[in-house]
Design a protein around this motif. Structure first.
Motif, PDB file in Angstrom:
ATOM      1  N   VAL A 189      50.939  -1.992  -6.360  1.00 16.74           N
ATOM      2  CA  VAL A 189      51.217  -1.285  -7.190  1.00 16.74           C
ATOM      3  C   VAL A 189      52.396  -0.664  -7.080  1.00 16.74           C
ATOM      4  O   VAL A 189      52.932   0.191  -5.979  1.00 16.74           O
ATOM      5  CB  VAL A 189      50.047  -0.325  -7.424  1.00 16.74           C
ATOM      6  N   GLY A 190      53.400  -0.483  -8.185  1.00 17.73           N
ATOM      7  CA  GLY A 190      54.589   0.226  -8.031  1.00 17.73           C
ATOM      8  C   GLY A 190      55.585  -0.399  -7.115  1.00 17.73           C
ATOM      9  O   GLY A 190      56.526   0.202  -6.931  1.00 17.73           O
ATOM     10  N   GLY A 191      55.251  -1.412  -6.288  1.00 19.29           N
ATOM     11  CA  GLY A 191      56.042  -2.192  -5.463  1.00 19.29           C
ATOM     12  C   GLY A 191      56.844  -3.271  -6.097  1.00 19.29           C
ATOM     13  O   GLY A 191      56.762  -3.742  -7.223  1.00 19.29           O
ATOM     14  N   GLU A 192      57.730  -3.823  -5.289  1.00 20.01           N
ATOM     15  CA  GLU A 192      58.592  -4.854  -5.628  1.00 20.01           C
ATOM     16  C   GLU A 192      57.846  -6.280  -5.707  1.00 20.01           C
ATOM     17  O   GLU A 192      57.070  -6.371  -4.423  1.00 20.01           O
ATOM     18  CB  GLU A 192      60.082  -4.876  -4.795  1.00 20.01           C
ATOM     19  N   VAL A 193      57.921  -7.118  -6.472  1.00 19.25           N
ATOM     20  CA  VAL A 193      57.090  -8.309  -6.353  1.00 19.25           C
ATOM     21  C   VAL A 193      58.245  -9.501  -6.175  1.00 19.25           C
ATOM     22  O   VAL A 193      58.945  -9.569  -7.344  1.00 19.25           O
ATOM     23  CB  VAL A 193      56.193  -8.654  -7.663  1.00 19.25           C
ATOM     24  N   THR A 194      58.200 -10.328  -5.349  1.00 29.36           N
ATOM     25  CA  THR A 194      59.073 -11.506  -5.242  1.00 29.36           C
ATOM     26  C   THR A 194      58.226 -12.670  -5.353  1.00 29.36           C
ATOM     27  O   THR A 194      57.320 -13.050  -4.471  1.00 29.36           O
ATOM     28  CB  THR A 194      59.816 -11.276  -3.760  1.00 29.36           C
ATOM     29  N   LEU A 195      58.688 -13.720  -6.168  1.00 30.77           N
ATOM     30  CA  LEU A 195      57.967 -15.061  -6.407  1.00 30.77           C
ATOM     31  C   LEU A 195      58.685 -15.873  -5.464  1.00 30.77           C
ATOM     32  O   LEU A 195      59.667 -16.055  -5.611  1.00 30.77           O
ATOM     33  CB  LEU A 195      57.911 -15.378  -7.771  1.00 30.77           C
ATOM     34  N   MET A 196      57.718 -16.527  -4.760  1.00 31.18           N
ATOM     35  CA  MET A 196      58.174 -17.855  -3.941  1.00 31.18           C
ATOM     36  C   MET A 196      58.176 -18.905  -4.691  1.00 31.18           C
ATOM     37  O   MET A 196      57.058 -19.245  -5.035  1.00 31.18           O
ATOM     38  CB  MET A 196      57.744 -17.778  -2.740  1.00 31.18           C
ATOM     39  N   GLY A 197      59.192 -19.780  -5.111  1.00 31.64           N
ATOM     40  CA  GLY A 197      59.265 -21.017  -5.794  1.00 31.64           C
ATOM     41  C   GLY A 197      58.760 -20.734  -7.135  1.00 31.64           C
ATOM     42  O   GLY A 197      58.743 -19.747  -7.786  1.00 31.64           O
ATOM     43  N   GLU A 198      58.232 -21.905  -7.762  1.00 33.78           N
ATOM     44  CA  GLU A 198      57.876 -21.987  -9.311  1.00 33.78           C
ATOM     45  C   GLU A 198      56.613 -21.352  -9.238  1.00 33.78           C
ATOM     46  O   GLU A 198      55.766 -21.468  -8.543  1.00 33.78           O
ATOM     47  CB  GLU A 198      58.143 -23.321  -9.699  1.00 33.78           C
ATOM     48  N   VAL A 199      56.556 -20.710 -10.484  1.00 33.83           N
ATOM     49  CA  VAL A 199      54.766 -20.500 -10.798  1.00 33.83           C
ATOM     50  C   VAL A 199      54.208 -21.498 -11.053  1.00 33.83           C
ATOM     51  O   VAL A 199      54.563 -22.100 -12.129  1.00 33.83           O
ATOM     52  CB  VAL A 199      55.127 -19.137 -11.913  1.00 33.83           C
ATOM     53  N   ALA A 200      52.937 -21.819 -10.666  1.00 32.75           N
ATOM     54  CA  ALA A 200      52.416 -23.015 -11.058  1.00 32.75           C
ATOM     55  C   ALA A 200      51.147 -22.570 -12.082  1.00 32.75           C
ATOM     56  O   ALA A 200      50.757 -21.389 -11.770  1.00 32.75           O
ATOM     57  CB  ALA A 200      51.540 -23.726  -9.896  1.00 32.75           C
ATOM     58  N   PHE A 201      50.712 -23.168 -13.007  1.00 27.78           N
ATOM     59  CA  PHE A 201      49.325 -23.155 -13.825  1.00 27.78           C
ATOM     60  C   PHE A 201      48.471 -23.865 -13.382  1.00 27.78           C
ATOM     61  O   PHE A 201      48.674 -25.137 -13.275  1.00 27.78           O
ATOM     62  CB  PHE A 201      49.921 -23.066 -15.164  1.00 27.78           C
ATOM     63  N   SER A 202      47.220 -23.546 -13.234  1.00 30.71           N
ATOM     64  CA  SER A 202      46.152 -24.282 -12.958  1.00 30.71           C
ATOM     65  C   SER A 202      45.709 -24.978 -14.088  1.00 30.71           C
ATOM     66  O   SER A 202      45.759 -24.520 -15.299  1.00 30.71           O
ATOM     67  CB  SER A 202      44.944 -23.429 -12.274  1.00 30.71           C
ATOM     68  N   GLY A 203      44.897 -26.126 -14.042  1.00 32.41           N
ATOM     69  CA  GLY A 203      44.271 -26.711 -14.788  1.00 32.41           C
ATOM     70  C   GLY A 203      43.288 -25.726 -15.554  1.00 32.41           C
ATOM     71  O   GLY A 203      43.019 -26.013 -16.969  1.00 32.41           O
ATOM     72  N   LEU A 204      42.560 -24.990 -14.780  1.00 35.07           N
ATOM     73  CA  LEU A 204      41.607 -24.002 -15.375  1.00 35.07           C
ATOM     74  C   LEU A 204      42.312 -23.200 -16.442  1.00 35.07           C
ATOM     75  O   LEU A 204      41.837 -22.662 -17.554  1.00 35.07           O
ATOM     76  CB  LEU A 204      41.065 -23.121 -14.380  1.00 35.07           C
ATOM     77  N   GLN A 205      43.705 -22.498 -16.213  1.00 40.11           N
ATOM     78  CA  GLN A 205      44.358 -21.782 -17.070  1.00 40.11           C
ATOM     79  C   GLN A 205      44.556 -22.592 -18.487  1.00 40.11           C
ATOM     80  O   GLN A 205      44.684 -21.946 -19.498  1.00 40.11           O
ATOM     81  CB  GLN A 205      45.517 -21.261 -16.633  1.00 40.11           C
ATOM     82  N   ASP A 206      44.991 -23.760 -18.369  1.00 42.70           N
ATOM     83  CA  ASP A 206      45.240 -24.572 -19.348  1.00 42.70           C
ATOM     84  C   ASP A 206      44.062 -25.010 -20.311  1.00 42.70           C
ATOM     85  O   ASP A 206      44.056 -24.684 -21.330  1.00 42.70           O
ATOM     86  CB  ASP A 206      45.937 -26.059 -19.138  1.00 42.70           C
ATOM     87  N   VAL A 207      42.747 -24.841 -19.658  1.00 44.31           N
ATOM     88  CA  VAL A 207      41.684 -25.215 -20.446  1.00 44.31           C
ATOM     89  C   VAL A 207      41.397 -23.822 -21.338  1.00 44.31           C
ATOM     90  O   VAL A 207      40.894 -23.992 -22.229  1.00 44.31           O
ATOM     91  CB  VAL A 207      40.429 -25.390 -19.251  1.00 44.31           C
ATOM     92  N   GLU A 208      41.395 -22.614 -20.402  1.00 41.87           N
ATOM     93  CA  GLU A 208      41.142 -21.513 -21.231  1.00 41.87           C
ATOM     94  C   GLU A 208      42.160 -21.143 -22.048  1.00 41.87           C
ATOM     95  O   GLU A 208      41.552 -20.621 -23.289  1.00 41.87           O
ATOM     96  CB  GLU A 208      41.388 -20.500 -20.029  1.00 41.87           C
ATOM     97  N   LEU A 209      43.429 -21.654 -21.996  1.00 41.91           N
ATOM     98  CA  LEU A 209      44.448 -21.434 -23.169  1.00 41.91           C
ATOM     99  C   LEU A 209      43.880 -22.217 -24.552  1.00 41.91           C
ATOM    100  O   LEU A 209      43.830 -21.746 -25.583  1.00 41.91           O
ATOM    101  CB  LEU A 209      45.626 -21.828 -22.936  1.00 41.91           C
ATOM    102  N   ILE A 210      43.605 -23.507 -24.245  1.00 39.74           N
ATOM    103  CA  ILE A 210      43.184 -24.377 -25.326  1.00 39.74           C
ATOM    104  C   ILE A 210      41.895 -23.683 -26.018  1.00 39.74           C
ATOM    105  O   ILE A 210      41.721 -23.700 -27.205  1.00 39.74           O
ATOM    106  CB  ILE A 210      42.883 -25.702 -25.003  1.00 39.74           C
TER     107      ILE A 210
END
Length: 191
Positions: free
Chosen positions: A140-161
């Motif tokens: 919270v309130g700190g710096e966030v560093t993403l390592m590599g590409e952000v991946a989306f799970s199949g479950l997230q894709d199911v939820e979007l549809i």
């Protein structure tokens, strides 16, 4: 894009963007076409039909080229199909994929998991979140560093549809498609 002949969009995109396009570019195209076809715009019926057809062609092309994930394409196809339902009288000359049946059937084919697998992955995610330590979450309130590409799970894709299927589900006429959509929507609360 409107000046590109129907069926020539892929060539136009490859000439204009030889190194490919970003998902953000495609999303801006989808949004622009959605706004231009809205019932609140005073445009000719021919122009509206052209924009709806171009939206369907652009969504299909974006998914085919990998410009957007299939789930995002399905979400937008359902969104544009839902837009067409707002017209009375109905817009004529739109492709089958922009009907409730066509968009729902296409979206169902874009779902990357079975219902059973989606429920199992949802339960695994729930357990991981319940058992996660503080370092699992971003500070919270700190710096966030993403390592590599952000991946989306199949479950997230199911939820979007699944979030978009209700927009057309009550208008589906084909009993098999309607049954499959209903089966997916019945498990939505379990995810």
């Amino acid at each position: 894009m409107r000046s590109v002949l129907e069926g020539q969009l892929a060539d136009w995109v490859s000439r204009r963007f030889p190194d490919g396009t970003s998902p953000q570019w495609w999303l801006s195209i989808f949004e622009s076409l959605e706004v231009s076809a809205t019932p609140f715009r005073d445009v000719t019926s021919d122009r509206r039909t052209e924009d709806l057809n171009l939206a369907a062609e652009a969504i299909l092309l974006a998914v085919k080229l990998g410009g957007v994930r299939a789930a995002i394409g399905a979400y937008w196809m359902l969104r544009i199909a839902a837009l067409t339902l707002r017209f009375d009288p109905p817009v004529s000359g739109i492709p089958q994929i922009l009907t409730p049946d066509g968009s729902a059937e296409w979206a169902l084919h874009q779902i990357p998991l079975t219902r059973e697998r989606a429920i199992a992955e949802s339960e695994t995610r729930r357990v991981e979140h319940l058992n996660a330590s503080e370092d699992f979450y971003a500070p919270v309130g700190g710096e966030v560093t993403l390592m590599g590409e952000v991946a989306f799970s199949g479950l997230q894709d199911v939820e979007l549809i699944l979030s978009a299927l209700p927009w057309v589900s009550s208008h589906i006429k084909d009993k098999e498609i309607e049954s499959e959509v209903r089966s997916w929507l019945e498990i939505q609360g379990d995810l």
